[in-house]
Every structure is written in C-alpha cells, then in structure tokens.
Design an enzyme around this catalytic site. Structure first.
Site, PDB file in Angstrom:
ATOM      1  N   CYS A   1      29.916  -8.799  56.452  1.00  0.00           N
ATOM      2  CA  CYS A   1      29.628  -9.002  55.069  1.00  0.00           C
ATOM      3  C   CYS A   1      29.338  -7.417  54.743  1.00  0.00           C
ATOM      4  O   CYS A   1      29.266  -6.908  53.237  1.00  0.00           O
ATOM      5  CB  CYS A   1      28.707  -9.729  54.343  1.00  0.00           C
ATOM      6  SG  CYS A   1      26.897  -9.913  55.352  1.00  0.00           S
TER       7      CYS A   1
ATOM      8  N   CYS B   1      27.332  -6.040  60.332  1.00  0.00           N
ATOM      9  CA  CYS B   1      27.950  -7.239  59.910  1.00  0.00           C
ATOM     10  C   CYS B   1      29.172  -7.122  59.323  1.00  0.00           C
ATOM     11  O   CYS B   1      29.079  -6.261  58.568  1.00  0.00           O
ATOM     12  CB  CYS B   1      26.765  -8.335  59.629  1.00  0.00           C
ATOM     13  SG  CYS B   1      26.449  -8.124  57.872  1.00  0.00           S
TER      14      CYS B   1
END
Length: 136
Positions: A48, A46
């Site tokens: 992040c 992901c």
C-alpha cells in the site's frame, strides 16, 4: 531490518519529489519543530506504500498550498528516526505507511495506515490537500 539495496528505490521515490530523508531522532525532532508546516511520511515496503501512499504524498504537492517542510523516515530501516516520528504522532498508534502534518511543531492532521490502505492515491492526495488548505 530491510537491506538498503531493497529500499533504495522506495526512498528515492520520495526524495526525488523533495522529501528530506531523516535517520536520527534529533533530526526528526528539529525538523518537526521548525516554524511553518511539516509533512512527515513514514515510508514502508508494504504494497500500500507503493500503490497508494508514496504516489498520494507526491500528488498532494501539486496544489496551490503545500507544507514548508517535507520529511520522510523509513519503517523497518531507520529505527531511531521512525521511533522519534511516532513519538511526535502520539496519541496515534504506530502504523506504516502513515503521514502526519505538523504546524509549528503541533500535530494537526494524521493519516494512519487504515486511511491509506485500499484507497486510491488520488483520494489520499485530496485528503492531504484539504489539510494543506486549512493549515498551510
């Protein structure tokens, strides 16, 4: 499951910083139970993880105190190892990316995805450094 060629550079970002990649439940449990402190990073694909988690984990290691052991497992790839790490992180629900600090096998500090997502890497590093100063 993600293809290995996709996650290879994401793995390398942590392994080149000194994190040991683990693939089995036995290896995870053995590493977490080692004497001293162990930082476990549940890596992920992901955004992040790239923007905040991996850089934050690496930045956290530039202080005076740091964990004795650095390990990482990859969510969506290393199912057995990730499941074992998450079992050790109970009662926290599974999330990725996430980071956990263990001292002599006991969970002492946890950063879940909601502590990582939307926060700058520097803030994540400071959070971890505070934990290192207390437990390492």
């Amino acid at each position: 499951m993600y293809p290995e060629e996709m996650v290879k550079p994401m793995r390398a970002e942590l392994s080149e910083a000194g994190f040991k990649e683990l693939y089995t439940a036995t290896d995870v449990k053995n590493e977490i139970q080692k004497e001293g402190t162990t930082l476990v990073v549940v890596n992920s694909v992901c955004g992040c993880a790239a923007r905040n988690a991996r850089p934050g984990a690496k930045m956290s290691l530039d202080g005076a105190k740091k964990p004795s052991n650095l390990i990482t497992v990859f969510a969506g790839v290393d199912k057995e190892a990730v499941d074992a790490a998450r079992e050790e992180m109970f009662p926290f629900p599974p999330s990725s990316p996430s980071m956990a600090l263990f001292k002599n096998g006991e969970l002492v500090h946890m950063l879940e995805r909601h502590h990582i997502e939307g926060r700058p890497a520097e803030l994540i590093a400071e959070n971890l450094k505070d934990a290192y100063n207390e437990y390492c």
